[in-house]
Motif scaffolding. Structure first.
Motif, PDB file in Angstrom:
ATOM      1  N   ALA A   5       0.841  -1.202   0.000  1.00 33.10           N
ATOM      2  CA  ALA A   5       0.000   0.000   0.000  1.00 33.10           C
ATOM      3  C   ALA A   5       0.878   1.255   0.000  1.00 33.10           C
ATOM      4  CB  ALA A   5      -0.932  -0.018   1.197  1.00 33.10           C
ATOM      5  N   ARG A   9       0.922   4.068  -2.920  1.00 36.06           N
ATOM      6  CA  ARG A   9       0.693   5.485  -2.611  1.00 36.06           C
ATOM      7  C   ARG A   9       1.835   6.341  -3.166  1.00 36.06           C
ATOM      8  NH1 ARG A   9      -2.432   8.594   0.881  1.00 36.06           N
ATOM      9  NH2 ARG A   9      -1.379  10.423   1.725  1.00 36.06           N
ATOM     10  N   THR A  43      -8.261   1.947  -7.284  1.00 34.98           N
ATOM     11  CA  THR A  43      -7.106   1.892  -6.386  1.00 34.98           C
ATOM     12  C   THR A  43      -6.673   3.291  -5.986  1.00 34.98           C
ATOM     13  OG1 THR A  43      -6.372  -0.207  -7.343  1.00 34.98           O
ATOM     14  CG2 THR A  43      -4.718   1.089  -6.147  1.00 34.98           C
ATOM     15  N   HIS A  47      -6.651   5.151  -1.967  1.00 36.77           N
ATOM     16  CA  HIS A  47      -5.576   5.884  -1.291  1.00 36.77           C
ATOM     17  C   HIS A  47      -5.896   7.364  -1.081  1.00 36.77           C
ATOM     18  CE1 HIS A  47      -2.625   2.632  -1.218  1.00 36.77           C
ATOM     19  NE2 HIS A  47      -3.172   2.245  -2.348  1.00 36.77           N
TER      20      HIS A  47
END
Length: 186
Positions: A5, A9, A43, A47
């Motif tokens: 993750a 990001r 996605t 974020h």
């Protein structure tokens, strides 16, 4: 291999950096950023809840590196004036670089002038306050009683030079700002 993750990001922020700086906030869509980052729009929204939030995060990620770049340009040797002259010389050289698009924080403020409470404006304001504070501290270390007022004036010179260089692509504006800084600090 799946990205973490955190890595995802960072990829999104890197793509946003390239596109927002290169083309501007309003010109770039989330589809463009997702494609550049190699992810889906879903996605991206996992974020960052919105393009506005992503834009603020992009500016936040650029704040400290930008300040540090100017501090490197200034160096630590010499007076504040000598350090500012080094900054203005570097800015002057930017005039000839087509990839240089000026100050992302000033550009963000221009694009979002009708939205003064936008999170990106708040980040830009904070960044410029940090820059001004660095100048004020440098001036105070030289024993200047008027360090806060001088730092404010110097910010006007720096941002004005950046804007004029971007507009005209002429290094003479950096030289003019250096002359004005000399007059102000003497």
């Amino acid at each position: 291999m799946a990205r973490s993750a955190r890595d995802t990001r960072l990829e999104i922020l890197s793509a946003a950096d390239d596109l927002f700086y290169g083309e501007g906030f309003r010109a770039v869509g989330v589809d463009d950023i997702a494609a550049k980052a190699g992810i889906t729009k879903k996605t991206l929204y996992y974020h960052f809840r919105s393009k506005d939030e992503l834009f603020a995060a992009y500016l936040e990620s650029r704040s400290q590196p930008t300040l540090e770049r100017f501090q490197r340009w200034a160096g630590v040797e010499g007076t504040v004036l000598e350090r500012l002259e080094r900054i203005f010389r570097r800015l002057g050289r930017r005039a000839d670089m087509p990839e240089w698009k000026g100050c992302g924080f000033v550009r963000a403020t221009g694009e979002l002038a009708n939205a003064p409470g936008h999170p990106a404006i708040l980040i830009a304001r904070s960044h410029k306050a940090s820059f001004e504070n660095w100048l004020a501290e440098s001036l105070k270390a030289e024993g200047r009683d008027d360090s806060a007022a001088l730092a404010q004036s110097l910010m006007v010179l720096i941002d004005g030079a950046v804007t004029q260089i971007l507009l005209h692509r002429k290094s003479g504006y950096a030289h003019a700002a250096a002359r004005a800084a000399r007059a102000l600090l003497r």
